[in-house]
Each structure stands twice: as C-alpha cells, then as structure tokens.
Design a protein around this motif. Structure first.
Motif, short mmCIF file in Angstrom:
data_model
loop_
_atom_site.label_atom_id
_atom_site.label_comp_id
_atom_site.label_asym_id
_atom_site.label_seq_id
_atom_site.Cartn_x
_atom_site.Cartn_y
_atom_site.Cartn_z
N SER A 120 0.84 -1.21 0.00
CA SER A 120 0.00 0.00 0.00
C SER A 120 0.86 1.25 0.00
CB SER A 120 -0.92 0.00 1.23
OG SER A 120 -1.77 -1.12 1.23
N PHE A 121 1.95 1.20 0.75
CA PHE A 121 2.90 2.32 0.81
C PHE A 121 3.45 2.62 -0.59
CE2 PHE A 121 6.99 3.79 3.22
CZ PHE A 121 6.70 5.11 2.92
N GLU A 122 3.87 1.58 -1.27
CA GLU A 122 4.44 1.75 -2.61
C GLU A 122 3.41 2.26 -3.61
OE1 GLU A 122 6.54 -0.90 -6.12
OE2 GLU A 122 6.67 -1.60 -4.03
N GLU A 123 2.19 1.70 -3.55
CA GLU A 123 1.13 2.14 -4.47
C GLU A 123 0.79 3.61 -4.23
OE1 GLU A 123 -0.51 0.75 -7.11
OE2 GLU A 123 1.15 -0.66 -6.95
N GLY A 124 0.74 4.00 -2.96
CA GLY A 124 0.46 5.41 -2.65
C GLY A 124 1.55 6.33 -3.16
N ALA A 125 2.82 5.90 -2.99
CA ALA A 125 3.94 6.71 -3.46
C ALA A 125 3.96 6.80 -4.98
CB ALA A 125 5.25 6.12 -2.96
N ARG A 126 3.48 5.76 -5.64
CA ARG A 126 3.49 5.73 -7.09
C ARG A 126 2.32 6.50 -7.70
NH1 ARG A 126 6.52 2.24 -9.59
NH2 ARG A 126 6.53 0.84 -7.79
N HIS A 127 1.26 6.74 -6.91
CA HIS A 127 0.02 7.32 -7.43
C HIS A 127 0.22 8.69 -8.06
CE1 HIS A 127 -3.90 9.43 -7.10
NE2 HIS A 127 -4.39 8.26 -7.42
N GLY A 128 0.91 9.57 -7.36
CA GLY A 128 1.21 10.89 -7.91
C GLY A 128 0.19 11.97 -7.59
N GLY A 129 -0.94 11.61 -7.00
CA GLY A 129 -1.95 12.62 -6.71
C GLY A 129 -2.04 12.99 -5.25
N LEU A 130 -1.04 12.61 -4.46
CA LEU A 130 -1.06 12.84 -3.02
C LEU A 130 0.05 13.83 -2.63
CD1 LEU A 130 -1.44 9.11 -1.98
CD2 LEU A 130 -3.23 10.85 -1.82
N GLY A 131 -0.17 14.53 -1.52
CA GLY A 131 0.86 15.42 -1.03
C GLY A 131 2.01 14.66 -0.41
N ALA A 132 1.67 13.61 0.36
CA ALA A 132 2.69 12.77 1.00
C ALA A 132 2.06 11.43 1.33
CB ALA A 132 3.21 13.43 2.27
N VAL A 133 2.92 10.42 1.47
CA VAL A 133 2.49 9.10 1.90
C VAL A 133 3.35 8.72 3.11
CG1 VAL A 133 2.16 6.69 1.26
CG2 VAL A 133 1.94 8.48 -0.47
N ALA A 154 9.52 8.92 -9.17
CA ALA A 154 8.79 8.96 -10.43
C ALA A 154 7.53 9.82 -10.34
CB ALA A 154 8.42 7.54 -10.86
N SER A 155 6.86 9.79 -9.20
CA SER A 155 5.60 10.52 -9.04
C SER A 155 5.78 11.93 -8.50
CB SER A 155 4.66 9.75 -8.12
OG SER A 155 5.18 9.71 -6.80
N GLY A 156 6.93 12.19 -7.86
CA GLY A 156 7.13 13.49 -7.23
C GLY A 156 6.44 13.62 -5.89
N THR A 157 6.12 12.49 -5.27
CA THR A 157 5.44 12.47 -3.97
C THR A 157 6.44 12.19 -2.86
OG1 THR A 157 3.40 11.67 -4.98
CG2 THR A 157 3.62 11.37 -2.62
N MET A 158 6.31 12.86 -1.74
CA MET A 158 7.18 12.59 -0.61
C MET A 158 6.69 11.34 0.12
SD MET A 158 8.23 14.95 2.67
CE MET A 158 9.16 16.12 1.66
N ALA A 159 7.61 10.41 0.39
CA ALA A 159 7.31 9.18 1.11
C ALA A 159 8.07 9.19 2.43
CB ALA A 159 7.70 7.96 0.29
N ILE A 160 7.36 8.95 3.53
CA ILE A 160 7.97 8.98 4.86
C ILE A 160 7.70 7.65 5.56
CG2 ILE A 160 8.11 10.18 7.07
CD1 ILE A 160 6.88 12.62 5.69
N ALA A 161 8.76 6.95 5.90
CA ALA A 161 8.64 5.70 6.65
C ALA A 161 8.87 6.00 8.13
CB ALA A 161 9.65 4.67 6.15
#
Length: 250
Positions: A120-133, A154-161
């Motif tokens: 789910s984390f990866e899909e959210g990061a790949r989506h591209g329509g979110l501010g952050a995941v 690739a999507s330009g989304t910030m991902a935070i673990a």
C-alpha cells in the motif's frame, strides 16, 4: 576562502549525487524554515520526490509519538491529501491536528500485516496525486526501500517511513542500510519553561543521522506548531551554529 570551500563542497555533492543515481537537475524540496536545519540539507530542504525515514530516539511510546508528530508536521506542509498506512489504527487524530495535519486531509489505510502495508505504501507513493504518503513500518529492507524511493521519485510524492517496533528485537533493523535520502531520530526533551504554572511547548532532540550528499547533525527544536513548523527555542536561537544548535555527529 569560504567561497572556494563552498564551491568544492557543492561539486562533491553533485558528484556523489550522480554516483547514487540522482538526476543532475535541481530537485524540488520542502524547507523546514529553520536556517540551522535547512543549511544542512542539499538544496536547502527535504527532497519531495524521495523516501525519508523517521524513528523515535528510544523504544518508548513517548519518543515514538514524537517521531509520528514530526512526520505529521512534514506531511502537513505538503499540498494535497496525505495517505497514512498502518497495521493497526491507534493514531490520535487530535495530536496530528495539533501538528498541522487535520483529519480532513488524512486518508487512513489499515492493513493486516507488514507485507500488505509495504504494498500500500508503494502504491500510494506511485500514485502521484497525493501530497505525501506515510507508513508505520517495523522492518525496511534495501530492496523495499529502493522500490519505494523509485516510486516516490517517479511521481514526485514525498514518502515517509515512520519506523515503529512492536518488539525490542526489531529495533536493530533501523541501523541497516536503506535507500532513504534522509534518516531522522526524534527524542522528547523537557518542555519549554513557562513563567507561570503549566506545560509549555514540547521540545525535541532532532538527529539527522543520515543525509545523502550531506552531513549528519543534531538540533534542539520546539515541536511542530499548528502549521507543522518547527522552531529553535528562544534560549538557543541567538547562539552561533557552533554553540550547539546543529552539532555534527560521527
């Protein structure tokens, strides 16, 4: 001489970035708005299309909550909805709102296990329509982190673990190498001292323990306000950089 040293450092950072597969163009960043922190980060802020890691300084609930609020403050300053992935929904929404991340902006995904959470984390990061995941993970392998970073890039989304452990044995995983651009550790400190009885603004020891093409450092900061912004305590804000507001660590 100082200008020449800065040019050399900038050239070295660019070379390291190319060796690590980074693009030569200047990437978009999200500044903290605190000079002592931003000047330690390449391009003056957190890379937006990238993976970042955050953990509590200890294994207790207080430091873990501080790490989650630090991540919430970062996510709050992005634009758009925020996807927050968990294996069990035990977040306190009111605390996230105090860090600037209101409930109207958060989409929660509760999964049954870590494998589904990472997917789910990866899909959210790949989506591209979110501010952050944001995802609360206990273990993060090099392979998983690489996939997450590439998806965010690739999507330009910030991902935070947000590294969160159920068992003491899982904490050692935080020391393993990953593809995250920055790695942070947050520890709760005594709150601001008030001239009257009461509890002042919370303070954290914020440690930047890994920064790609940058340096490690630590900072004493006031916790995120209602807009997700950090600040330096008043008794530290007027000190020089070498006085302790951003000491380099080995």
């Amino acid at each position: 001489m100082r200008g020449a040293a800065s040019d050399v450092l900038a050239d070295l950072r660019a070379r390291v970035g190319r060796l690590e597969g980074a693009t030569t163009r200047k990437r978009s960043v999200l500044p903290f708005g605190v000079k002592a922190i931003d000047q330690r980060l390449p391009d003056g802020g957190l890379a937006i299309g990238a993976l970042h890691e955050v953990a509590g300084g200890g294994n207790g609930a207080v430091d873990g909550a501080a790490a989650a609020l630090f991540a919430a403050g970062i996510a709050a300053r992005t634009k758009g909805q925020v996807l927050w992935c968990v294996t069990r929904h035990d977040l306190f929404a009111a605390a996230l709102a105090q860090a600037g991340l209101g409930p109207e902006r958060v989409i929660y995904v509760e999964t049954g296990d870590e494998k589904a959470l990472l997917a789910s984390f990866e899909e959210g990061a790949r989506h591209g329509g979110l501010g952050a995941v944001v995802a609360e993970v206990s273990c993060l392998s090099m392979t998983s982190s690489r996939r997450l970073h590439l998806a965010a890039e690739a999507s330009g989304t910030m991902a935070i673990a947000v590294r969160r452990w159920r068992r003491q044995t899982e904490a050692a995983d935080f020391g393993q190498p990953t593809s995250s651009v920055t790695r942070w550790r947050v520890s709760a400190l005594p709150s601001e001292v008030l001239p009257v009885p009461g509890v002042g603004r919370a303070r954290w020891l914020l440690e930047l323990i890994r920064c790609r093409a940058g340096e490690s450092a630590d900072f004493v900061v006031e916790a995120c306000d209602a807009e997700g912004r950090l600040d330096l305590p008043a008794d530290l804000a007027d000190r020089s950089h070498d006085a302790g507001d951003g000491r380099r660590r080995a």
